[in-house]
Structures are given as C-alpha cells and as structure tokens.
Write an enzyme that holds these catalytic residues in place. Sequence first.
Site, PDB file in Angstrom:
ATOM      1  CB  CYS A   1      -0.916  -0.070   1.220  1.00  0.00           C
ATOM      2  SG  CYS A   1      -1.649   1.488   1.716  1.00  0.00           S
TER       3      CYS A   1
ATOM      4  CB  CYS B   1       0.523   1.583   4.144  1.00  0.00           C
ATOM      5  SG  CYS B   1      -1.192   1.051   4.040  1.00  0.00           S
TER       6      CYS B   1
END
Length: 99
Positions: free
Chosen positions: A23, A26
């Site tokens: 991600c 993230c």
Amino acid sequence: MNSFFQKINSEQLTLVDFYATWCGPCKTMAPILSDLKKKVGDAATILKVDVDANPAISQQYRIQGVPTLILFKKGQILWRQSGVVALPQLEHIIHQYQA
C-alpha cells in the site's frame, strides 16, 4: 497476537495502524507515525498490524481500506480514520484523549 489484545486493553492509549506492505499511502504513514512516537513519547503506544498477515484481527475491526488508524484505550475505540492522517492531527488526537 496476544500482545496486540493486551496493548489495546491497557490503560495506555494505543494507536493501531492497520496497513499492507503493498500500500502506497501506508508507506507515507510510516515516517509520520515514527515522528508521532518521538513527539508523544510514553503518552501512547503505536502498533502496526499487517492486514494480510493478520486477517482475523482485520475482520474483527472491519478494516476495509488501508491505512486505517484506530485509537484504543481499555479496549474501547476512541477514534478511527482511514487514509493518510497528518502529524499535527494525530498529535492533537493523542493529547485530546490523554486525560
């Protein structure tokens, strides 16, 4: 993950970052959380939970998107938000629930 449940059920604020290694947002959160820990010190514990490695916990907390941040104290959810959250906002939230 027993330590996960011990931490979120403690008296101390615990900010959990539900993330995935693939991600992009993230990865953006990682240095923000590192800086947050330096600023708040012992006021809060910060845990990272990989949603792919911990599907049961992710399901239990209905994580539908990553990153999702959840602030716990004594097992109760005090605050929750998905997406990248700026350092000043996170710092404000920790101090808001610190009392």
